[in-house]
Design an enzyme around this catalytic site. Structure first.
Site, PDB file in Angstrom:
ATOM      1  NE  ARG A  26      -3.695   2.803  -0.813  1.00 27.45           N
ATOM      2  CZ  ARG A  26      -5.006   2.786  -0.591  1.00 27.45           C
ATOM      3  NH1 ARG A  26      -5.656   3.920  -0.421  1.00 27.45           N
ATOM      4  NH2 ARG A  26      -5.662   1.649  -0.507  1.00 27.45           N
ATOM      5  CG  ASP A  52      -6.016  -7.267  -7.618  1.00 27.34           C
ATOM      6  OD1 ASP A  52      -4.990  -7.574  -6.979  1.00 27.34           O
ATOM      7  OD2 ASP A  52      -6.820  -6.392  -7.213  1.00 27.34           O
ATOM      8  CD  GLU A  85      -3.046  -0.975   0.159  1.00 27.83           C
ATOM      9  OE1 GLU A  85      -3.051   0.031  -0.569  1.00 27.83           O
ATOM     10  OE2 GLU A  85      -3.894  -1.884   0.044  1.00 27.83           O
ATOM     11  CB  THR A  87      -1.862  -1.493  -9.179  1.00 26.47           C
ATOM     12  OG1 THR A  87      -3.128  -2.157  -9.183  1.00 26.47           O
ATOM     13  CG2 THR A  87      -1.344  -1.331  -7.754  1.00 26.47           C
TER      14      THR A  87
END
Length: 623
Positions: free
Chosen positions: A216, A357, A212, A613
């Site tokens: 991000r 994913d 994460e 992503t």
């Protein structure tokens, strides 16, 4: 910056000479020369008359050529007419061959000098793009007012919350979106916060998740670095905020701490959690990490190595994919858990939703990032991607009944176990990835014209369009027009009654099943991401229309008047109960993809950039 042309200057002179306008003096001298050689013709009365006409015509040409800019246009900018002739045609400049744009020049097309978009689209889509820009401004205003410096906004409670390690994730996630939209005030506010506070936060904070934080925060910093002109000779979408070096220095400090996840692990598979202020890392409870998480940090670390000149970031990150290459797979498909202690997959659960994913997404994107024509060391990634997509088509793709929607299900117990017709909204990344993998970012028309599409590519592109339809129908089938987090599909083996989406007029009301626990909406971006990619590649305007319909539903049901947007508890009821959370990816991804969907193709072109992503665009190298 390369400014080479596909032809020589000599070629240009030759081509233009064929159309060069001759001066009146040359015309007159050539005419007199001709007259001198034909005296006998001028001796007759008819000849004299023709000479007078010729002289009169030459005088007119001299007057017209004297000042073409003045004679061709009147004071209102309209073309004037003399003797029934349109002067614009007579004064037209010779045609010129188009220059070939270098990759950097190509990136700059569609942007003004201050970074704001110059739209060449029709007024309807320009207005809709402005509506998305206004929505971003509304979301940012709520965050700035009530939660500045916190990870996320709780728009109904009007306060901030730290759920991602306390690094101000919304600020960094939203920064490059503001740059792309030309919102200089937001770039100034967000950039100032990053420069003033983020480095200190990184040095003081405790546990964060490797994945994460990488996608991000690190991804956001690297994209901001590039879009603000960090690489010499490349695009600069903003003159506001700190200098690019600030973003790069903070990114390096953060990445140096995150590297402990790799260096602390006994295998090439990194630990999943990092203690930032200690630069230490530890595995998840039980030792199993998500396959998607450990295999979806390579775009960011590769790019950081490229711009910093330090290979250590890329070296550590790429060890993961090289290691996964050696592991046994099921027709290219992998389980969703992998152990950092043993380096082996854990369990047999195969799915393209949560925890699986972006593994498949990064296979093709990392290969594209490295420059497909230049670096052959990464061709194994393309091979792994192609094999995996064959496995998806063979093992996971099914059709619903009664209307035959194409969907991607799951194998919770591996290929020998029972098939589950469950599809997360997260799987809706796949249509865009399939289309990107097929054409490599070119339009379908261009790829066909250049004979670049294999039979495999065409199959994947067809599947992409079929799945995009299904993803949109997951919105269309609900009462709010917004998709649930998870949907099940009616098949011959699976059916449940009384779990429709609430829109009884939907053609697919009986195909899609939405369980009570799955009816929430988190403002996710995956469907609009795929609509954006498919519109860029196919130029089919239905994808724009569908994106606009989704945006209108967000505006109607998730907008909070005081500022911000909120997640929903149940999309099948009107009015829906609100969940009081604005995820960082709503600004970083959802609104960015909608803005680009309605805008000009030359802004962040798909053959020049890959999106990580979390929708942070990073340039393709060596093109």
């Amino acid at each position: 910056m390369s400014k080479s042309l596909p032809y020589s200057v000599k070629d240009i002179h030759y081509d233009n000479a064929k159309f060069r306008h001759r001066s009146p003096l040359k015309v007159l001298s050539q005419s007199l020369l001709t007259l001198n050689t034909k005296r006998n013709y001028a001796s007759c009365s008819t000849g004299k008359f023709l000479i007078l006409i010729l002289v009169f015509g030459l005088v007119c040409l001299m007057l017209m050529s004297k000042s073409p800019n003045e004679s061709a246009l009147n004071e209102k900018g309209k073309v004037t007419f003399v003797g029934g002739l349109r002067l614009g045609r007579l004064l037209r400049k010779p045609p010129r061959l188009p220059p070939r744009l270098s990759p950097d020049e190509g990136q700059l097309r569609g942007s003004s000098t201050n970074g704001s978009t110059i739209s060449i689209s029709d007024p309807k889509w320009a207005a809709r793009q402005q509506s998305v820009k206004d929505a971003f401004d509304h979301a940012w205003s709520g965050y700035r007012k009530y939660a500045m410096g916190y990870d996320e906004l709780m728009p109904i409670s009007q306060k901030g919350v730290d759920g991602l390690g306390g690094l101000g994730a919304t600020v960094v996630d939203a920064l490059d979106t503001a740059m792309i939209m030309g919102l200089d005030n937001v770039v100034s506010e967000a950039g100032s916060w990053v420069e003033t506070h983020l480095l200190e936060r990184i040095s003081q904070k405790g546990q964060v998740n490797l994945f994460e934080t990488t996608i991000r925060v690190l991804g956001g910093l690297l994209s901001a670095y590039h879009l603000s002109g960090g690489e010499q000779g490349t695009m600069n979408m903003t003159h506001n905020g700190p200098k690019p070096a600030i973003y790069l220095n903070i990114a390096k400090d953060l990445a140096d701490r995150l590297l402990s996840a790799f260096t602390s692990s006994p295998t090439p598979v990194p630990f999943c959690d990092v203690i930032l202020h200690e630069s230490t890392a530890h595995p998840a409870p039980g030792g199993a990490s998500s396959t998607a998480e450990v295999a979806s940090v390579q775009l960011e670390f590769n790019y950081l190595s490229a711009i910093s000149g330090d290979p250590k970031y890329s070296t550590e990150a790429m060890k993961v994919l090289a290691h996964i290459k050696t592991l046994p797979k099921t027709e290219g498909l992998v389980p969703i858990y992998i152990s950092s202690q043993t380096g082996e997959f854990v369990g047999e659960n195969i799915r393209l939703g949560s925890r699986g994913d972006s593994y498949y997404e990064y296979l093709i994107k990392v290969w594209l990032q490295q420059g497909t024509k230049v670096n052959s060391n990464f061709t194994y990634l393309h091979d792994m991607y192609i094999e995996a997509m064959k496995g998806v088509r063979h093992l996971l793709v099914r059709n619903s009944i009664p209307k035959g929607l194409v969907f991607v299900g799951e194998l919770p117990y591996g290929s020998k176990g029972e098939f589950s017709p469950k599809m997360d909204h997260l799987v809706c990344f796949l249509p865009g990835t399939l289309a990107l993998g097929a054409t490599k970012g070119l339009t379908k028309e261009q790829a066909l014209k250049e004979n670049l599409l294999s039979f495999e590519d065409l199959e994947n592109l067809k599947l992409a369009e079929d799945l995009a339809k299904t993803c949109f129908e997951m919105y269309e089938v609900t009462a709010t027009g917004l998709a649930p987090e998870i949907a099940y599909f009616h098949t011959a083996e699976y059916s449940e009654d009384g779990l429709e989406g609430g829109n009884k007029s939907s053609v697919y009301a009986n195909d899609i099943i939405i369980k009570h626990a799955d009816r929430h909406n988190l403002l996710r971006p995956e469907t609009v991401e795929s609509l954006f990619v498919l519109y860029r590649i196919t130029k089919d305007t239905k994808y724009r229309d569908q994106g606009w319909q989704i945006f209108e539903a967000f505006e109607k049901y998730t907008k909070v008047k005081s500022g911000g947007y909120t997640s929903l508890d149940d999309v099948t009821e009107v009015p829906p109960h609100r969940r009081d959370k604005m995820e960082t990816f709503f600004l970083g991804e959802t609104l960015k993809y909608l803005y680009l969907l309605f805008g000009d193709d030359s802004v962040i072109p798909l053959d020049k950039f890959v999106f990580n992503t979390e929708a942070h665009p990073l340039p393709i190298r060596n093109t």
